[in-house]
Scaffold this motif. Structure first.
Motif, PDB file in Angstrom:
ATOM      1  N   MET A   4      18.335  17.832  66.413  1.00  0.00           N
ATOM      2  CA  MET A   4      19.432  17.526  65.948  1.00  0.00           C
ATOM      3  C   MET A   4      20.016  19.069  65.593  1.00  0.00           C
ATOM      4  SD  MET A   4      20.744  15.547  62.677  1.00  0.00           S
ATOM      5  CE  MET A   4      20.306  13.900  63.447  1.00  0.00           C
ATOM      6  N   LYS A   5      21.398  19.490  66.061  1.00  0.00           N
ATOM      7  CA  LYS A   5      21.873  20.632  65.758  1.00  0.00           C
ATOM      8  C   LYS A   5      22.480  20.592  64.388  1.00  0.00           C
ATOM      9  CE  LYS A   5      22.384  22.563  70.367  1.00  0.00           C
ATOM     10  NZ  LYS A   5      23.311  23.209  71.355  1.00  0.00           N
ATOM     11  N   THR A   6      22.463  21.531  63.603  1.00  0.00           N
ATOM     12  CA  THR A   6      23.182  21.406  62.237  1.00  0.00           C
ATOM     13  C   THR A   6      23.936  22.522  62.215  1.00  0.00           C
ATOM     14  OG1 THR A   6      21.211  22.344  61.460  1.00  0.00           O
ATOM     15  CG2 THR A   6      21.557  20.220  61.193  1.00  0.00           C
ATOM     16  N   GLN A   7      25.170  22.599  61.584  1.00  0.00           N
ATOM     17  CA  GLN A   7      25.950  23.722  61.468  1.00  0.00           C
ATOM     18  C   GLN A   7      25.699  24.539  60.292  1.00  0.00           C
ATOM     19  OE1 GLN A   7      30.126  22.973  60.959  1.00  0.00           O
ATOM     20  NE2 GLN A   7      30.695  24.772  61.199  1.00  0.00           N
ATOM     21  N   ARG A   8      25.387  26.055  60.617  1.00  0.00           N
ATOM     22  CA  ARG A   8      24.885  26.567  59.402  1.00  0.00           C
ATOM     23  C   ARG A   8      25.967  26.821  58.448  1.00  0.00           C
ATOM     24  NH1 ARG A   8      20.518  29.618  58.797  1.00  0.00           N
ATOM     25  NH2 ARG A   8      20.256  31.158  56.915  1.00  0.00           N
ATOM     26  N   ARG A   9      25.537  26.728  57.085  1.00  0.00           N
ATOM     27  CA  ARG A   9      26.645  26.934  56.021  1.00  0.00           C
ATOM     28  C   ARG A   9      26.413  28.282  55.398  1.00  0.00           C
ATOM     29  NH1 ARG A   9      28.538  22.421  53.563  1.00  0.00           N
ATOM     30  NH2 ARG A   9      29.666  23.930  52.444  1.00  0.00           N
ATOM     31  N   TYR A  10      27.356  29.188  55.693  1.00  0.00           N
ATOM     32  CA  TYR A  10      27.340  30.565  55.239  1.00  0.00           C
ATOM     33  C   TYR A  10      27.598  30.712  53.881  1.00  0.00           C
ATOM     34  CZ  TYR A  10      27.165  31.350  60.301  1.00  0.00           C
ATOM     35  OH  TYR A  10      26.806  31.237  61.557  1.00  0.00           O
ATOM     36  N   ASP A  11      28.482  29.760  53.342  1.00  0.00           N
ATOM     37  CA  ASP A  11      28.753  29.509  51.737  1.00  0.00           C
ATOM     38  C   ASP A  11      27.532  29.332  50.787  1.00  0.00           C
ATOM     39  OD1 ASP A  11      28.746  27.272  52.932  1.00  0.00           O
ATOM     40  OD2 ASP A  11      30.139  26.348  51.412  1.00  0.00           O
ATOM     41  N   ILE A  12      26.483  28.598  51.391  1.00  0.00           N
ATOM     42  CA  ILE A  12      25.518  28.317  50.821  1.00  0.00           C
ATOM     43  C   ILE A  12      24.358  29.522  50.628  1.00  0.00           C
ATOM     44  CG2 ILE A  12      23.342  26.810  50.626  1.00  0.00           C
ATOM     45  CD1 ILE A  12      24.900  24.498  51.870  1.00  0.00           C
ATOM     46  N   ASP A  13      24.469  30.241  52.071  1.00  0.00           N
ATOM     47  CA  ASP A  13      23.555  31.190  51.995  1.00  0.00           C
ATOM     48  C   ASP A  13      24.089  32.334  50.746  1.00  0.00           C
ATOM     49  OD1 ASP A  13      21.858  30.310  53.922  1.00  0.00           O
ATOM     50  OD2 ASP A  13      22.984  31.070  55.455  1.00  0.00           O
ATOM     51  N   TRP A  14      25.666  32.491  50.762  1.00  0.00           N
ATOM     52  CA  TRP A  14      26.158  33.463  49.818  1.00  0.00           C
ATOM     53  C   TRP A  14      25.939  33.270  48.536  1.00  0.00           C
ATOM     54  CZ3 TRP A  14      27.191  38.321  49.947  1.00  0.00           C
ATOM     55  CH2 TRP A  14      27.938  38.761  51.120  1.00  0.00           C
ATOM     56  N   LEU A  15      25.987  31.816  48.267  1.00  0.00           N
ATOM     57  CA  LEU A  15      25.842  31.527  46.603  1.00  0.00           C
ATOM     58  C   LEU A  15      24.391  31.726  46.314  1.00  0.00           C
ATOM     59  CD1 LEU A  15      27.703  28.264  46.438  1.00  0.00           C
ATOM     60  CD2 LEU A  15      28.264  30.362  45.346  1.00  0.00           C
ATOM     61  N   ARG A  16      23.234  31.713  47.346  1.00  0.00           N
ATOM     62  CA  ARG A  16      21.853  32.069  46.892  1.00  0.00           C
ATOM     63  C   ARG A  16      21.868  33.363  46.572  1.00  0.00           C
ATOM     64  NH1 ARG A  16      19.716  30.697  51.474  1.00  0.00           N
ATOM     65  NH2 ARG A  16      19.122  28.700  50.921  1.00  0.00           N
ATOM     66  N   VAL A  17      22.255  34.394  47.466  1.00  0.00           N
ATOM     67  CA  VAL A  17      22.499  35.833  47.431  1.00  0.00           C
ATOM     68  C   VAL A  17      22.896  36.096  45.990  1.00  0.00           C
ATOM     69  CG1 VAL A  17      23.339  37.857  48.267  1.00  0.00           C
ATOM     70  CG2 VAL A  17      22.175  36.354  49.795  1.00  0.00           C
ATOM     71  N   ILE A  18      24.227  35.719  45.938  1.00  0.00           N
ATOM     72  CA  ILE A  18      24.874  36.129  44.476  1.00  0.00           C
ATOM     73  C   ILE A  18      24.099  35.555  43.309  1.00  0.00           C
ATOM     74  CG2 ILE A  18      26.886  35.500  42.983  1.00  0.00           C
ATOM     75  CD1 ILE A  18      28.364  35.212  45.752  1.00  0.00           C
ATOM     76  N   ALA A  19      23.470  34.432  43.360  1.00  0.00           N
ATOM     77  CA  ALA A  19      22.510  33.996  42.251  1.00  0.00           C
ATOM     78  C   ALA A  19      21.472  34.903  42.002  1.00  0.00           C
ATOM     79  CB  ALA A  19      22.418  32.519  42.363  1.00  0.00           C
ATOM     80  N   ILE A  20      20.857  35.231  43.049  1.00  0.00           N
ATOM     81  CA  ILE A  20      19.712  36.189  42.620  1.00  0.00           C
ATOM     82  C   ILE A  20      19.986  37.522  42.417  1.00  0.00           C
ATOM     83  CG2 ILE A  20      17.855  37.335  43.939  1.00  0.00           C
ATOM     84  CD1 ILE A  20      17.372  34.867  45.616  1.00  0.00           C
ATOM     85  N   GLY A  21      21.134  38.024  42.785  1.00  0.00           N
ATOM     86  CA  GLY A  21      21.762  39.170  42.325  1.00  0.00           C
ATOM     87  C   GLY A  21      22.075  39.299  40.777  1.00  0.00           C
ATOM     88  N   LEU A  22      22.524  37.961  40.256  1.00  0.00           N
ATOM     89  CA  LEU A  22      23.040  37.806  39.048  1.00  0.00           C
ATOM     90  C   LEU A  22      21.563  37.744  38.109  1.00  0.00           C
ATOM     91  CD1 LEU A  22      25.954  35.313  39.083  1.00  0.00           C
ATOM     92  CD2 LEU A  22      26.117  37.740  38.536  1.00  0.00           C
ATOM     93  N   LEU A  23      20.739  37.363  38.657  1.00  0.00           N
ATOM     94  CA  LEU A  23      19.445  37.214  38.092  1.00  0.00           C
ATOM     95  C   LEU A  23      18.848  38.549  37.599  1.00  0.00           C
ATOM     96  CD1 LEU A  23      17.084  35.431  37.204  1.00  0.00           C
ATOM     97  CD2 LEU A  23      16.025  35.753  39.659  1.00  0.00           C
ATOM     98  N   LEU A  24      18.763  39.504  38.546  1.00  0.00           N
ATOM     99  CA  LEU A  24      18.642  40.696  38.228  1.00  0.00           C
ATOM    100  C   LEU A  24      19.131  41.324  37.227  1.00  0.00           C
ATOM    101  CD1 LEU A  24      17.149  40.454  41.072  1.00  0.00           C
ATOM    102  CD2 LEU A  24      17.920  42.766  41.630  1.00  0.00           C
TER     103      LEU A  24
END
Length: 365
Positions: A1-21
């Motif tokens: 089954m193909k799923t459409q990649r959600r770039y916004d979710i990827d961005w939120l993960r990146v931002i959250a880890i940056g803020l964690l630092l």
């Protein structure tokens, strides 16, 4: 089954880890830093903590929500055995390796800084988050497999209808409120290695899966009502700053309002591919694993300098960012056997193919 990649979710993960630092660096400049096992600056900057106290009620729950969403996408193209194998490689292996080889490093630096007897022992430290994720996958996988089989059921359709109402996502905060009532945390933001942290993470992980499972309705809702959620969160944060009674009851609602607002903003502005995101998304996990000992090393070298305290804060932020980048780019990313130990995919050819697809998408958008 193909799923459409959600770039916004990827961005939120990146931002959250940056803020964690930045959040962890801010702890260094609080008078109670040593109680948390951090190197402490002799000069406190307590003013840093007001924005950090707003951030701290949603940064960890957001990561758990996003992790649950990641399991939804992963399970669409895997059976339960394949999912367990994939999560073992991507999460359990780095967790076990980190306990042995990574987390002891920043405590050795702590001991060196305070002239304490040097001693090594294996412990999970800041990697408790990964241990929780492993537990959540094992606990919830049977339910997730069942939900996957009934995607066209009345339950799924009713869930989609429920999420189409702005009260729908917010109503789920009742579970987070009950979690506070049951676990009675002394401090809402104390997540690491506590029952409160375990259960609030379990709820966020589960509902992260449910939000994506419910289809487009949830995303349309948070997109349409994002500013309402953010306004409500800001009001509740103001109450918290004013030390309104029964604040522990309200902070769970505030946390979810911030997160729903962020999901709405991300869905509107961040759901598009980019080469920067492709790089940062892969780097985020290894950087999360290594950032603590890099931060402690920076604090050990910078805090003794005769410079203004705010400049020390900025210098440690820069040192940590550059140090993590160099370790990731020139060691973890380039030495083949190290990548999987820090959560990178085992097949490097797939990584190159992902870069090619992203570049192609950018050129046609």
């Amino acid at each position: 089954m193909k799923t459409q990649r959600r770039y916004d979710i990827d961005w939120l993960r990146v931002i959250a880890i940056g803020l964690l630092l930045i959040y962890h660096i801010a702890i260094v400049f609080q008078p109670w830093a040593m109680l948390m096992g951090f190197i402490r600056s002799d000069e406190a900057v307590e003013g840093l903590w007001k924005p950090m106290s707003m951030l701290n009620v949603w940064r960890i729950p957001l990561l758990f929500y996003v992790s649950g969403m990641g399991v939804y996408f992963a399970i669409q193209k895997r059976n339960w055995k394949e999912l367990l194998l994939e999560r073992s490689k991507r999460i359990l292996l780095p967790f076990l390796f980190g306990i042995i080889a990574i987390t002891p490093l920043h405590f050795l630096i702590f001991q060196k800084y305070y002239n304490l007897p040097l001693g090594y022992y294996a412990h999970q430290g800041h990697l408790w988050f990964l241990g929780n994720i492993v537990a959540y996958v094992l606990i919830l996988l049977p339910l997730f497999i069942y939900l996957k089989r009934i995607t066209e059921s009345r339950f799924a359709k009713g869930l989609s209808l429920f999420m189409g109402n702005p009260i729908g996502p917010l109503a789920l905060s009742v579970f987070f409120v009950l979690e506070i009532v049951i676990t009675k945390p002394q401090i809402f933001e104390l997540y690491a290695e506590t029952w409160h942290g375990f259960f609030i993470g379990l709820l966020a992980f589960f509902f992260g899966f449910i939000f994506v499972y419910s289809g487009k309705a949830f995303w349309v809702t948070v997109l349409k009502w994002r500013w309402l959620y953010i306004a409500l969160a800001a009001v509740l944060y103001t109450f918290r700053l004013m030390e309104v009674p029964s604040i522990g009851f309200l902070v769970a609602i505030e946390s979810n309002c911030w997160i729903f607002g962020l999901f709405g903003l991300g869905y509107k502005y961040l759901n598009r591919p980019s080469t920067i995101l492709a790089y940062l998304s892969r780097a985020a996990y290894p950087v999360y694993i290594i950032h603590m000992f890099v931060l402690y090393a920076g604090a050990m070298m910078i805090l003794p300098l005769e410079i203004p305290v705010l400049l020390k804060f900025v210098a440690i932020v820069i040192f940590t960012g550059i140090g993590c980048y160099l370790i990731y780019e020139f060691l973890i990313r380039r030495i083949g056997f190290l990548g999987p130990l820090f959560g990178l995919k085992w097949n490097f050819k797939n990584e190159k193919e992902t870069e090619r697809i992203v570049n192609s998408a950018e050129s046609t958008s």
